[in-house]
Scaffold this active site. Structure first.
Site, short mmCIF file in Angstrom:
data_model
loop_
_atom_site.label_atom_id
_atom_site.label_comp_id
_atom_site.label_asym_id
_atom_site.label_seq_id
_atom_site.Cartn_x
_atom_site.Cartn_y
_atom_site.Cartn_z
N SER A 296 0.82 -1.22 0.00
CA SER A 296 0.00 0.00 0.00
C SER A 296 0.85 1.26 0.00
O SER A 296 1.93 1.30 0.58
CB SER A 296 -0.90 0.03 1.24
OG SER A 296 -1.59 -1.17 1.36
N ASN B 223 -13.57 -4.98 2.60
CA ASN B 223 -14.75 -5.79 2.34
C ASN B 223 -15.55 -5.28 1.14
O ASN B 223 -16.20 -6.06 0.44
CB ASN B 223 -15.63 -5.85 3.60
CG ASN B 223 -15.02 -6.79 4.63
OD1 ASN B 223 -13.82 -7.09 4.58
ND2 ASN B 223 -15.83 -7.28 5.55
N GLU C 23 -3.81 -15.07 1.08
CA GLU C 23 -3.92 -14.29 2.30
C GLU C 23 -5.36 -14.28 2.80
O GLU C 23 -5.62 -14.33 3.99
CB GLU C 23 -3.45 -12.86 1.98
CG GLU C 23 -3.43 -11.91 3.15
CD GLU C 23 -3.06 -10.48 2.72
OE1 GLU C 23 -2.45 -10.30 1.65
OE2 GLU C 23 -3.40 -9.56 3.48
C1 LIG Z 1 -4.16 -2.32 10.51
C2 LIG Z 1 -3.74 -2.32 9.08
C3 LIG Z 1 -2.63 -3.06 8.70
C4 LIG Z 1 -2.19 -3.02 7.38
N1 LIG Z 1 -1.05 -3.70 7.04
C5 LIG Z 1 -0.55 -3.55 5.79
C6 LIG Z 1 0.71 -4.11 5.43
O1 LIG Z 1 1.38 -4.74 6.26
N2 LIG Z 1 1.19 -3.90 4.19
C7 LIG Z 1 0.47 -3.22 3.25
O2 LIG Z 1 0.93 -3.10 2.13
N3 LIG Z 1 -0.72 -2.68 3.54
C8 LIG Z 1 -1.25 -2.82 4.79
N4 LIG Z 1 -2.45 -2.24 5.11
C9 LIG Z 1 -3.12 -1.40 4.12
C10 LIG Z 1 -4.44 -1.93 3.59
O3 LIG Z 1 -4.23 -2.95 2.69
C11 LIG Z 1 -5.20 -0.73 2.97
O4 LIG Z 1 -5.59 0.09 4.03
C12 LIG Z 1 -6.41 -1.16 2.18
O5 LIG Z 1 -6.03 -1.72 0.99
C13 LIG Z 1 -7.36 0.02 1.90
O6 LIG Z 1 -6.70 1.08 1.30
P1 LIG Z 1 -6.83 2.56 1.84
O7 LIG Z 1 -6.55 2.53 3.28
O8 LIG Z 1 -6.01 3.43 1.00
O9 LIG Z 1 -8.36 2.92 1.68
P2 LIG Z 1 -9.07 3.40 0.34
O10 LIG Z 1 -8.69 2.52 -0.77
O11 LIG Z 1 -8.90 4.84 0.19
O12 LIG Z 1 -10.58 3.07 0.70
C14 LIG Z 1 -11.41 3.92 1.46
C15 LIG Z 1 -12.81 3.34 1.46
O13 LIG Z 1 -13.33 3.30 0.13
C16 LIG Z 1 -13.76 2.01 -0.19
N5 LIG Z 1 -13.57 1.73 -1.60
C17 LIG Z 1 -12.44 1.90 -2.32
N6 LIG Z 1 -12.63 1.54 -3.58
C18 LIG Z 1 -13.92 1.12 -3.68
C19 LIG Z 1 -14.72 0.63 -4.75
N7 LIG Z 1 -14.24 0.48 -5.97
N8 LIG Z 1 -15.99 0.29 -4.48
C20 LIG Z 1 -16.51 0.44 -3.22
N9 LIG Z 1 -15.79 0.91 -2.19
C21 LIG Z 1 -14.51 1.25 -2.42
C22 LIG Z 1 -12.91 1.11 0.67
O14 LIG Z 1 -13.50 -0.15 0.84
C23 LIG Z 1 -12.84 1.90 1.95
O15 LIG Z 1 -13.98 1.70 2.71
C24 LIG Z 1 -2.91 -2.27 6.42
C25 LIG Z 1 -4.05 -1.56 6.82
C26 LIG Z 1 -4.46 -1.57 8.12
C27 LIG Z 1 -5.67 -0.76 8.49
#
Ligand SMILES: Cc1cc2nc3c(=O)[nH]c(=O)nc-3n(C[C@H](O)[C@H](O)[C@H](O)COP(=O)(O)OP(=O)(O)OC[C@H]3O[C@@H](n4cnc5c(N)ncnc54)[C@H](O)[C@@H]3O)c2cc1C
Lengths: 378, 392
Positions: free
Chosen positions: B128, B378, B243
């Site tokens: 990410s 989700n 995963e």
């Molecule tokens: C505790 C924790 C540990 C983590 N550990 C790691 C790690 O070790 N390595 C790593 O690489 N990443 C890690 N992550 C990152 C995680 O994979 C991302 O947070 C996740 O992919 C969501 O991305 P974002 O936070 O940028 O949210 P965004 O992508 O900005 O999403 C925001 C909201 O919009 C929704 N959304 C986005 N696109 C759509 C769509 N097309 N349709 C409907 N809804 C949508 C999402 O579901 C979410 O509710 C971690 C995250 C957390 C919270």
């Protein structure tokens, strides 16, 4: 019929809103939360100067003589700012009990002190076994000369760490869960025989466990009628639930507004995430949760204002709604912020924590639903 | 249709039980709770698993795995959770390990796999980025070829345990041509390299597990590229499905439910135990019924994978339902804790505080919000099911 605020209420609301805007940014709040006492004595003085500490009290004691609507408009703004200063513990709970149960002398002694910002109060009612049952009181006050001796323990006392004056619920008769036989006492928090253990709660406030060991109380420490405190406590708690709901509504509104803003600005897949219909419907749902909570809040406040109607059923309904809608709104706010929602640095999670604490105060949704059911299906 | 255990499965179950009782001792449990000792304690525990030959149940035998049957996996997970034994740290063993043995070259396999098995290297996952979460393919961290090395520039975020890690596996951009998924490569980066900087992020449970990882002209030998340049997306996708199957957490949820029951027997309101409260019973059994179903959904997926199928969109179902159940349990645990649900860690012992599980309920509830976000949120999982299963 109207749901408008009076000119005075609008002014009150705006004055709190302005204070939060100017002096209570999230960063400023964070610093206060991290301080030793978890509150700002300086702000407390400001609250006094602006007259906020006087709102629910009678004019004869220097109060503003405000009613439930006045309290509501303030609490909603406090919610928006997640104000840490113990307004709820001191003015609503401690002050509420003084107003309802205190003798003329007790009121004349303490209320002006609250109004001037010279008294931090706490209501000590929860015990380790009592959960949400107000009548479950094991702490005892036994007659001793013309006074009493207090023994027992209270836990998770809100503002317990900073309070200089306490109102304690203790048993003077009856059995552990009897409504009859409970009395209130007002005493100095530094009295001999009180052992105070303080700790922080997740919403930033400082609570305490208080152990009372042979604490001697003079006769005039008794607040209200001996053995008959339960109805007064219940009433003040009901009013307090409405104040808490107003604070909760302020928080829910902030969570919805901030989440909406975020989804308009956060881009993924080349578009703002707010353009995804799946998320739009979710935000419509949280918007409706907010509106429904507001309606039950107004309903409860209007019933309280009427004075001749029993507000219990409305208030239980409100507290149930606050639980369901509050969880809904804070879960969605975190979820739609993605990883950002999980950070301590953002305000979102802090709003969520305060909402959870509000939910737990005086009973969660299930607790109030059981009481609602008891009134509905008796 | 048959889910009964064969005699050799029963024997395996006894062996697992006996092993946990012996190897996961009280001293280890105490160290795992300790804020400064847990990293070493985790490594100790994983070495005990390694010595037993159970560190990598899912890996092929030729790479040091155990190649258990789905039944054995099921038994192991059930017993592990029931005994309150923590799962291994996934980043090396469940994530990058399978990528290396599936797509890496012989030299990489020989270099990295034994060290992962022996917990000599601690790994973290660098996917990410601030601008690339759900839309992972939008990632911008660049790796430019310069002689025998890639020069990496950019930043990763939400990197769990980066502060403990020796290595990070990253998706990096090596090309801007064509579809954005096409120019991504899978690169292994030594965290001790010059130009790597780790900035902590405190989460809402007041813990530090997340980080931002900055790369400033970090030179990474070409030998650390997995497979072909620009093909990293394919490798990562294979791993993501992996995963998500382990994310269902059925066995752990079962244990959490059992714990909830125990707490509900202790918590009393007006002289009545919460466990006897019909409203509480309904909430608990609602969760349990979902979990009973999910347990069999999980088994159905495992059986089909064992029969040669690939974990596909089914793993999305497991992830969604599994995390919803986890959060429902966490919410109910908060409610059970009553006034104590807000307590932060304090010097007071539970006896003086008057409560056993308030602070842990808070921690689990707060951090638990993450489960519906990480590993593909989700919402993203629902998009996958809509497309891949329902054909929408
Ligand atoms: C505790 C924790 C540990 C983590 N550990 C790691 C790690 O070790 N390595 C790593 O690489 N990443 C890690 N992550 C990152 C995680 O994979 C991302 O947070 C996740 O992919 C969501 O991305 P974002 O936070 O940028 O949210 P965004 O992508 O900005 O999403 C925001 C909201 O919009 C929704 N959304 C986005 N696109 C759509 C769509 N097309 N349709 C409907 N809804 C949508 C999402 O579901 C979410 O509710 C971690 C995250 C957390 C919270």
């Amino acid at each position: 019929m109207n749901f408008d605020f009076s000119e005075e209420q609008v002014m009150l609301r705006d004055s709190v809103a302005r204070f939060i805007q100017d002096d209570y940014s999230f960063d400023a709040r964070r610093k206060i939360a991290a301080s030793d006492t978890g509150m700002s004595a300086e702000h407390w003085q400001t609250f006094a100067e602006l007259g906020w500490l006087s709102v629910p009290f009678a004019e004869e004691h220097g109060g503003f003589g405000g009613g439930p609507v006045d309290v509501m408009v303030m609490m909603e703004e406090f919610g928006k700012g997640m104000v840490l200063e113990p307004y709820f513990a001191t003015v609503i709970l401690f002050g509420g009990l003084l107003q309802r149960a205190g003798s003329t002398e007790q009121q004349a002694t303490y209320i002006p002190r609250i109004v001037e910002g010279n008294c931090l109060g706490a209501f000590a009612f929860t015990e380790r076994q009592s959960r949400y049952e107000l009548a479950d009181v094991k702490t005892t006050a036994t007659p001793d000369g013309d006074g009493f001796v207090l023994n027992g323990e209270k836990v998770v006392v809100y503002n317990g760490a900073n309070a200089d004056t306490l109102i304690v619920a203790a048993r003077t008769g009856g059995e552990q869960c009897d409504e009859d036989g409970i009395s209130l006492f007002i005493l100095d928090a530094g009295a001999a025989g009180i052992d105070r253990m303080s700790y922080a709660l997740m919403d930033g406030q400082r609570a305490a466990n208080l152990v009372f060991k042979d604490v001697r109380l003079p006769a005039d420490a008794l607040l209200g009628e001996k053995d008959k405190a339960y109805p007064v406590m219940s009433w003040v708690v009901l009013e307090a639930c409405v104040a808490l709901a107003a604070e909760g509504l302020g928080i829910m509104g902030q969570l919805n507004t901030k989440t909406l803003e975020y989804t308009k600005q956060r881009e993924q897949f080349g578009v703002p995430i707010g353009s995804f219909q799946a998320l739009q419907h979710r935000m419509v749902d949280t918007f409706m949760s907010y509106e429904q909570t507001k309606s039950l809040l107004y309903r409860a406040v209007c019933t309280l204002e009427k004075e001749d109607e029993d507000p219990a059923r409305d208030i239980h309904a409100l507290k149930v709604m606050l639980d369901r809608a509050g969880r809904h709104v804070h879960s969605e706010a975190i979820q739609l912020h993605g990883g950002m929602g999980l950070t301590d640095e953002m305000d979102i999670a802090h709003y969520a924590k305060r909402l959870m604490m509000i939910n737990a105060t005086f009973g969660d949704g299930d607790h109030h639903q059981a009481q609602f059911n008891a009134l509905s299906f008796a | 249709m048959d889910t009964s255990f064969a005699p050799e499965d029963m024997a395996f179950r006894d062996e697992v039980r006996a092993f946990f009782a012996d190897a996961y001792d009280d001293e280890l449990r105490a160290r795992l709770q300790h804020p400064t000792e847990y990293r070493e304690a985790i490594i100790d525990w994983q070495r005990r698993l390694y010595d037993k030959g159970w560190i990598a149940p899912g890996w092929p035998k030729e790479y040091g795995g155990a190649e258990w049957t789905p039944t054995q996996n099921f038994i192991y997970e059930t017993e592990r959770a029931a005994a309150g034994v923590r799962d291994v740290i996934p980043f090396g063993l469940k994530m990058v390990g399978p990528v290396i043995y599936t797509f890496g070259n012989d030299e990489q396999k020989a270099r990295f796999l034994p060290r992962i098995l022996r917990s000599e290297d601690w790994w973290c996952q660098g996917y990410s980025e601030p601008g690339a979460g759900s839309d992972l393919a939008a990632l911008k961290t660049r790796a430019d070829l310069d002689g025998d090395a890639y020069v990496v520039n950019g930043a990763k975020i939400w990197t769990t345990y980066a502060q403990h890690s020796d290595w990070i596996f990253c998706l990096v951009r090596t090309s801007n041509e064509g579809k954005k998924q096409q120019g991504i490569s899978f690169l292994l980066i030594d965290m001790a390299s010059e130009g790597v900087k780790v900035n902590p992020i405190t989460t809402i449970d007041n813990h530090h597990s997340l980080n931002e990882v900055e790369f400033n002209n970090v030179r990474v030998p070409v030998a650390n590229l997995i497979g072909e340049q620009d093909k990293g997306w394919t490798y990562a996708k294979a791993l993501l499905a992996h995963e998500r199957t382990s994310i269902a957490g059925v066995a752990d949820s079962r244990r959490a439910l059992a714990e909830l029951r125990r707490f509900a027997e202790q918590e009393v309101n007006a002289g009545k135990r919460k466990i006897d409260d019909p409203l509480f019973q309904k909430r608990l059994s609602d969760i349990e019924i979902e979990l009973m179903a999910l347990e069999y959904t999980d088994l159905r997926v495992l059986a089909s994978v064992a029969a040669g199928g690939a974990p596909g969109a089914e793993s999305s179902l497991l992830k969604i339902k599994g995390t919803e159940i986890q959060q429902a349990i966490q919410g109910l645990r908060m409610d059970l804790a009553g006034y104590y649900q807000g307590v932060l860690p304090t010097d007071l012992d539970p006896q003086a505080l008057g409560h056993e599980f308030g602070s842990s309920a808070r921690q689990a509830y707060m951090y638990g919000r993450a489960a519906t976000i990480y590993g593909g949120s989700n919402e993203v999982q629902k998009n996958i099911i809509a497309k891949a299963v329902l054909g929408l």
